[in-house]
Structure formats: structure tokens, C-alpha cells
Design a protein around this motif. Structure first.
Motif: not given
Length: 501
Positions: A4, A194, A305-309, A316, A319
Motif C-alpha cells: 500500500a 468496494a 480500507a486500512h483493514s483490507f490491508l 490488500t 485497500g
């Protein structure tokens, strides 16, 4: 996480490279401020979309969706209705061959109206830019948290502000417009991907209903009946007024190749803005069933979005794409709201009242220096917001000042022949002063020693408390415009804009 960060770094490098490349092609103020009046309809759609859909959407509307649920899908109605009316304005504005909104006011109403317009515009836009700094800092802080590049929120805001200022001053609207197109495409694609992913993660409508029930958010599945009528007015009227008179939109019209292209782009914009705004709110609504911590609701899309990473490769990638979209939206909005006041001060103050014979090279240089100066002012405002919630709340009415003070006289200048100089001046002053007085009424009664009586009055509980400043301000502004114009008409004359038609 590293992936990311790499995507974000690549994005920033591309923006910077494009800005440097376009900067070498800037020859005069027309190139810098209105992209040489060369933008095609499709480029106009992209830059107007990326400019309008900013922190107010990605954090404001999304945060409201986290707070109230499905009912937040009502929120885009104000801006969409404003754009519908803009379709009747775009072509007419482009035919004027202007650079700024206050120039239109001066052409019709005179210098006093011009300077009042400059004041309202600069005040409102500095507040808006400061929000973008804070939002950009929040994204950087979230992305880098837990990595070797982790930084404080304060440092993240400084980095975001520095990048925005440098990027804006490099090539003005030329670089901004074309990167806006890329931002608009990325924004739309990432949101379309998303939403179904989030829907699946939430377990569909039944899973969301169960999750909301466990959070004691029983209204989050309801579309109608969540907001009162007065709340709808308070939520929908400010964006309607702002977009109808937004100097950013008018600057894009001025940058169009021709009047026909400006109108065509605005018609397409109606549908594009509606789709993107609905996708933002829908994603935030579904994501809110997955996030139980109230403190993260303010940044719901950044949080999700950060949690997808932390998931698999595809998650990822999504995100990283969403975070890049968010930062792209913030940069696009910030640079536009920074460029417009710089152009306005140069055209309507410096070139009109200080140095009418300034050469093109000097104008471009001073425009860039103004961007730096205004960027510093906006940063100071952003730090004040961070330190004081009270100051933050008070500063919000600068948004209403612009819509109430500028939009009525601007629309009247284009469509109402009886609007007079005295009517315009009274309208602008009324819009500004009523906004301030209404927002400060409690403090005024406190100074008078009558705060307790005011707080217990029926006026406070039934009218003042539920009503934001926008309703009384726009009423006062329009009333003054009509009354003063009818009682104090201008002498018959043709404006330069009318003569040019």
C-alpha cells in the motif's frame, strides 16, 4: 502494508512528475489559471467531479452514514439539484471570458461588490482547504501506523499540506485538471469494486440488520423518517447553494474550449456525481455494520480500507486502491480550493487596484507566491481546528457565508436584469452578517447576561436550536437583494458582459 505504501508513493511521484512537466509549459496567466481555455468536455467532467467530491463527501457524508445509516443516501440531493441548475448557467458563464466570480460581480454591480465577494470567497475557501490538510494527514497517519514510517498526526498534516501547496503552485489548473481525470476514474472504479465486497463481508441485508441491532442502531436500515424536515433543510441547502455559486465550477467553465462544451460537461456531471456520492455513502453504510468502535466512525472509509490491508492479496489491492482514491480526492479538492482564491486575489485586487500593467511573467510568479501564502494561512486554520472544537464549529459557518452571500447575487447577475448594485451589496452584507450573528447568538446573550433566559425561551428550543445559520442567512440575503434592487435601481446601462454577447 508495504504494498500500500508503494502504491501511494508511486501515486505521489506521478502527480509530482506531471506537475513539473506541465509547469514548463506555463507561459501566461491564462495558462496558469484557466488552462489556456483548452479543456474538452470529458476533461471538464473529470476535474469537476474530483473537485466537488472531496472531504465533505469522503469524510462528512460517509461519517453521517456511520451515524445515521441508510438515510444518509438523501444527502447528495442538494448538490445534484444544484448541478441541474448549473446546466443553465455553464454556457452563459463561459461566454463571458472571465477568470473569477468576483469579476462577474464587478462587471454587473461595481467594485464594492467585487471586494466583498473576494472577502467571502477567501474566508470560506481557507476553511475548506484546512479540512483537506487534516483529512490528508489522517490518511497518511492511518496508512503508516505500525510501519517503520509511522508518524504523528501533526507531522502527517504538515506533509500533506506541503505536498498540496507545492503541487498546486507548480502548474496551476493545467496539472490539476488532467490529474483530476485520473483521480475521478480511480475513484469510480474502486468504489464500484468496494461496495459488493463490503456487502458480502457484512452478510448482506440480514447480516447488517443483525449487526446494527447488536450495536443498538435500530434506525440504520431505515431510509425515510430518520431526519426531521428542518434537518433536511439544514443538510441539503448548504451544498445546493455552494455548488450553484462555487467559484471552482465557474473557473472550470472559464477553462472550457467553448460554451457548448461547458454545458455538455455539466449535464454529464449530474449523473456522475449522483453515482459517486451514492457509492460513497452506500460503502460507508455497509462498512458501519463491520466497525463497532465509535471513535473510528469519523473516518469510516479510511478505517475499512486500512483493514483490507491485513487480508489476502486481492483485499490488500482493494485497500491500497481505496486509500489512493481517498488521498486523490483530498488532493484534487485542496488544490482547487487553493488555486481559486489565489487567482481571485491576483485578478480582483492586485491587477485591478495595485498594478494594472503587471506583465504575464510577474503575474504567474506572484500567483505562485500567493498560493504559498494562502497555504500557510490554511495550515494555521487547520491547527486551530485541531486544538479547539469550539473554533472548529464556529469556523464551519464560513461555508454558509459563501453560499448565502455570493450565490444569490451571482445568479441574479446572470439572469435578473433588475438586480442593482445596492441590492447586491446589501445582499452580500446580509449573507455574511446574518450567518455570523445567528451562529453567535448564544454568546451575544451571554455577554448581555441573559444567556439562561435565552436558553429557556421557546424561540431557542423551537426555532434557533434546530435551525442552522443557512436558512435565516439565505432568506435575509435574497430578501435584501430583491427589496434594495426594486427600491434603488441602477441607472440604465449595458455591462461589458452584455455588450460582448
Amino acid at each position: 502494508m508495504a504494498f500500500a505504501i508503494s502504491i501511494m508513493a508511486l501515486y505521489f511521484l506521478i502527480l509530482t512528475g506531471l506537475g513539473i512537466y506541465k509547469a514548463s509549459k506555463i507561459k501566461n496567466q491564462t495558462d496558469f489559471s484557466v488552462a489556456g481555455r483548452s479543456l474538452s468536455p470529458w476533461v471538464l467532467v473529470g476535474t469537476m467531479l474530483a473537485t466537488w467530491v472531496g472531504t465533505g463527501s469522503i469524510l462528512g457524508n460517509a461519517g453521517k452514514a456511520y451515524e445515521t445509516g441508510l438515510a444518509a443516501l438523501i444527502l447528495p440531493i442538494g448538490s445534484v439539484c444544484g448541478i441541474i441548475l448549473l446546466t443553465q448557467i455553464a454556457g452563459k458563464v463561459r461566454s463571458y471570458e472571465k477568470f473569477t466570480v468576483p469579476e462577474i460581480l464587478a462587471d454587473r454591480y461595481g467594485e464594492t461588490a467585487r471586494l466583498l465577494g473576494v472577502f467571502a470567497l477567501v474566508c470560506a475557501y481557507m476553511v475548506i482547504v484546512s479540512y483537506q490538510y487534516n483529512a490528508g494527514g489522517a490518511v497518511l497517519h492511518t496508512i503508516l501506523k505500525g510501519s517503520s514510517f509511522e508518524m504523528s498526526m501533526s507531522l502527517a498534516i504538515k506533509i500533506a499540506a506541503t505536498f498540496i501547496v507545492i503541487y498546486t503552485m507548480l502548474a496551476g489548473l493545467v496539472s490539476v485538471a488532467y490529474t483530476d481525470v485520473g483521480n475521478g476514474i480511480i475513484m469510480t472504479i474502486s468504489l464500484m469494486i468496494a461496495f459488493p465486497v463490503l456487502w458480502f463481508m457484512a452478510g448482506g441485508a440480514s447480516g447488517m440488520e443483525t449487526a446494527f441491532a447488536s450495536m443498538n442502531k435500530t434506525n440504520h436500515m431505515k431510509f425515510w423518517g430518520v431526519y426531521s424536515n428542518i434537518e433536511l433543510v439544514n443538510f441539503l441547502l448548504p451544498p445546493f447553494l455552494l455548488i450553484l455559486g462555487d467559484a471552482n465550477m465557474y473557473q472550470r467553465f472559464f477553462a472550457s474550449k467553448d460554451a457548448k462544451g461547458a454545458k455538455k460537461a455539466t449535464i454529464v456531471l449530474i449523473f456522475v456525481v449522483a453515482v459517486v456520492e451514492i457509492l460513497i455513502i452506500a460503502c460507508a453504510w455497509v462498512a458501519s455494520s463491520l466497525v463497532t468502535e465509535e471513535t473510528k466512525g469519523k473516518y469510516i472509509l479510511i478505517t475499512i480500507a486500512h483493514s483490507f490491508l491485513e487480508h489476502g492479496h486481492l483485499a490488500t489491492l482493494l485497500g491500497a486502491l481505496m486509500l489512493t482514491t481517498i488521498i486523490g480526492i483530498i488532493v484534487s479538492t485542496a488544490d482547487s480550493y487553493l488555486l481559486v482564491p489565489a487567482t481571485t486575489i491576483m485578478r480582483d485586487v492586485y491587477q485591478t487596484h495595485v498594478n494594472k500593467d503587471a506583465n504575464e511573467k510577474k503575474i504567474v510568479l506572484l500567483s505562485r507566491l500567493l498560493i504559498v501564502a494562502l497555504g500557510l494561512i490554511a495550515y494555521w486554520v487547520s491547527t486551530a481546528f485541531a486544538q479547539s472544537e469550539t473554533f472548529f464549529t464556529k469556523a464551519l459557518y464560513a461555508y454558509t457565508i459563501y453560499g448565502a452571500a455570493i450565490t444569490p447575487v451571482l445568479v441574479a447577475a446572470l439572469f435578473w436584469k433588475k438586480a442593482s448594485s445596492k441590492g447586491a451589496i446589501a445582499s452580500i452584507i446580509a449573507g455574511i452578517s446574518v450567518t455570523i450573528l445567528w451562529s453567535e447568538l448564544t454568546n451575544i446573550f451571554y455577554v448581555m447576561g441573559k444567556e439562561e433566559a435565552f436558553l429557556q425561551s421557546s424561540f431557542y428550543n423551537e426555532i434557533y436550536k434546530p435551525t442552522d445559520a443557512v436558512l435565516p442567512a439565505i432568506f435575509a440575503s435574497v430578501a435584501c437583494l430583491i427589496i434594495f434592487s426594486l427600491f434603488f435601481p441602477d441607472k440604465a446601462k449595458k455591462t461589458s458582459a452584455e455588450e460582448s454577447q
